[in-house]
Write a protein that holds these residues in place. Sequence first.
Motif, PDB file in Angstrom:
ATOM      1  N   ALA A  61       8.965  -0.827   2.118  1.00  0.00           N
ATOM      2  CA  ALA A  61       8.268  -0.385   0.901  1.00  0.00           C
ATOM      3  C   ALA A  61       9.239   0.177  -0.120  1.00  0.00           C
ATOM      4  O   ALA A  61       9.119  -0.093  -1.315  1.00  0.00           O
ATOM      5  CB  ALA A  61       7.205   0.647   1.251  1.00  0.00           C
ATOM      6  N   SER A  62      10.214   0.951   0.330  1.00  0.00           N
ATOM      7  CA  SER A  62      11.170   1.496  -0.630  1.00  0.00           C
ATOM      8  C   SER A  62      12.069   0.395  -1.178  1.00  0.00           C
ATOM      9  O   SER A  62      12.449   0.427  -2.343  1.00  0.00           O
ATOM     10  CB  SER A  62      11.998   2.618  -0.014  1.00  0.00           C
ATOM     11  N   GLY A  63      12.383  -0.600  -0.385  1.00  0.00           N
ATOM     12  CA  GLY A  63      13.158  -1.748  -0.865  1.00  0.00           C
ATOM     13  C   GLY A  63      12.356  -2.597  -1.826  1.00  0.00           C
ATOM     14  O   GLY A  63      12.888  -3.101  -2.819  1.00  0.00           O
ATOM     15  N   ILE A  99       9.067   6.489   3.901  1.00  0.00           N
ATOM     16  CA  ILE A  99       9.312   6.436   5.345  1.00  0.00           C
ATOM     17  C   ILE A  99       8.280   7.283   6.087  1.00  0.00           C
ATOM     18  O   ILE A  99       7.751   6.860   7.126  1.00  0.00           O
ATOM     19  CB  ILE A  99      10.750   6.886   5.662  1.00  0.00           C
ATOM     20  N   ILE A 100       7.958   8.447   5.563  1.00  0.00           N
ATOM     21  CA  ILE A 100       6.958   9.296   6.205  1.00  0.00           C
ATOM     22  C   ILE A 100       5.594   8.619   6.216  1.00  0.00           C
ATOM     23  O   ILE A 100       4.889   8.609   7.235  1.00  0.00           O
ATOM     24  CB  ILE A 100       6.899  10.671   5.515  1.00  0.00           C
ATOM     25  N   LEU A 101       5.218   8.014   5.094  1.00  0.00           N
ATOM     26  CA  LEU A 101       3.949   7.292   5.045  1.00  0.00           C
ATOM     27  C   LEU A 101       3.954   6.098   6.001  1.00  0.00           C
ATOM     28  O   LEU A 101       2.949   5.807   6.642  1.00  0.00           O
ATOM     29  CB  LEU A 101       3.653   6.829   3.620  1.00  0.00           C
ATOM     30  N   GLY A 102       5.082   5.401   6.089  1.00  0.00           N
ATOM     31  CA  GLY A 102       5.190   4.288   7.026  1.00  0.00           C
ATOM     32  C   GLY A 102       5.009   4.744   8.463  1.00  0.00           C
ATOM     33  O   GLY A 102       4.305   4.099   9.253  1.00  0.00           O
ATOM     34  N   LEU A 103       5.628   5.865   8.801  1.00  0.00           N
ATOM     35  CA  LEU A 103       5.477   6.397  10.159  1.00  0.00           C
ATOM     36  C   LEU A 103       4.035   6.825  10.428  1.00  0.00           C
ATOM     37  O   LEU A 103       3.478   6.544  11.493  1.00  0.00           O
ATOM     38  CB  LEU A 103       6.431   7.567  10.376  1.00  0.00           C
ATOM     39  N   LEU A 104       3.422   7.504   9.464  1.00  0.00           N
ATOM     40  CA  LEU A 104       2.037   7.944   9.654  1.00  0.00           C
ATOM     41  C   LEU A 104       1.083   6.771   9.799  1.00  0.00           C
ATOM     42  O   LEU A 104       0.230   6.754  10.697  1.00  0.00           O
ATOM     43  CB  LEU A 104       1.607   8.838   8.485  1.00  0.00           C
ATOM     44  N   LEU A 105       1.215   5.790   8.928  1.00  0.00           N
ATOM     45  CA  LEU A 105       0.345   4.618   9.029  1.00  0.00           C
ATOM     46  C   LEU A 105       0.594   3.853  10.325  1.00  0.00           C
ATOM     47  O   LEU A 105      -0.343   3.320  10.916  1.00  0.00           O
ATOM     48  CB  LEU A 105       0.545   3.694   7.828  1.00  0.00           C
ATOM     49  N   PHE A 163       8.049   0.406  13.967  1.00  0.00           N
ATOM     50  CA  PHE A 163       7.201  -0.199  12.943  1.00  0.00           C
ATOM     51  C   PHE A 163       7.093   0.694  11.710  1.00  0.00           C
ATOM     52  O   PHE A 163       7.077   0.213  10.578  1.00  0.00           O
ATOM     53  CB  PHE A 163       5.804  -0.493  13.491  1.00  0.00           C
ATOM     54  N   GLY A 164       7.022   2.009  11.920  1.00  0.00           N
ATOM     55  CA  GLY A 164       6.933   2.932  10.784  1.00  0.00           C
ATOM     56  C   GLY A 164       8.177   2.904   9.927  1.00  0.00           C
ATOM     57  O   GLY A 164       8.096   2.896   8.700  1.00  0.00           O
ATOM     58  N   LEU A 165       9.337   2.897  10.569  1.00  0.00           N
ATOM     59  CA  LEU A 165      10.582   2.798   9.805  1.00  0.00           C
ATOM     60  C   LEU A 165      10.666   1.464   9.074  1.00  0.00           C
ATOM     61  O   LEU A 165      11.098   1.404   7.922  1.00  0.00           O
ATOM     62  CB  LEU A 165      11.784   2.979  10.726  1.00  0.00           C
ATOM     63  N   MET A 166      10.241   0.406   9.745  1.00  0.00           N
ATOM     64  CA  MET A 166      10.262  -0.911   9.113  1.00  0.00           C
ATOM     65  C   MET A 166       9.352  -0.928   7.879  1.00  0.00           C
ATOM     66  O   MET A 166       9.744  -1.413   6.815  1.00  0.00           O
ATOM     67  CB  MET A 166       9.817  -1.986  10.100  1.00  0.00           C
ATOM     68  N   LEU A 175       0.832  -1.201   0.000  1.00  0.00           N
ATOM     69  CA  LEU A 175       0.000   0.000   0.000  1.00  0.00           C
ATOM     70  C   LEU A 175       0.869   1.253   0.000  1.00  0.00           C
ATOM     71  O   LEU A 175       0.617   2.196  -0.760  1.00  0.00           O
ATOM     72  CB  LEU A 175      -0.923  -0.002   1.220  1.00  0.00           C
ATOM     73  N   ILE A 176       1.904   1.262   0.813  1.00  0.00           N
ATOM     74  CA  ILE A 176       2.825   2.402   0.848  1.00  0.00           C
ATOM     75  C   ILE A 176       3.538   2.549  -0.486  1.00  0.00           C
ATOM     76  O   ILE A 176       3.677   3.658  -1.017  1.00  0.00           O
ATOM     77  CB  ILE A 176       3.829   2.250   2.001  1.00  0.00           C
ATOM     78  N   ALA A 177       3.976   1.432  -1.055  1.00  0.00           N
ATOM     79  CA  ALA A 177       4.651   1.486  -2.356  1.00  0.00           C
ATOM     80  C   ALA A 177       3.713   2.047  -3.430  1.00  0.00           C
ATOM     81  O   ALA A 177       4.130   2.833  -4.287  1.00  0.00           O
ATOM     82  CB  ALA A 177       5.151   0.101  -2.750  1.00  0.00           C
ATOM     83  N   GLY A 178       2.447   1.660  -3.374  1.00  0.00           N
ATOM     84  CA  GLY A 178       1.476   2.191  -4.333  1.00  0.00           C
ATOM     85  C   GLY A 178       1.218   3.673  -4.148  1.00  0.00           C
ATOM     86  O   GLY A 178       1.103   4.418  -5.124  1.00  0.00           O
TER      87      GLY A 178
END
Length: 81
Positions: free
Chosen positions: A64-66, A35-41, A56-59, A12-15
């Motif tokens: 997603a970027s990987g 990373i920002i979207l991961g942190l927000l979600l 968890f947000g950083l993970m 979802l983040i990648a999309g």
Amino acid sequence: MFQIYDVALIPLIAGLVELAKRAGLPIKYSPYVAIILGLLLSFFYLTDNIKEGIIFGLMLGLSASGLYSSSKNITKNSNGK
């Protein structure tokens, strides 16, 4: 707490990052947006604990970027053959 089915947030983040790039975001900023979207979600969906939310947000964002970069390399290599 993070559950195994929460891994579905990674594509979802990648999309969402791909949508941002098509809307005009420069490609070099896409990992930061992931990373920002991961942190927000993570903060709004997964946990209320700040330490867990950051981890968890950083993970999620880094995964997603990987995922994006590895799929880009696979498609680039398959098109070149």
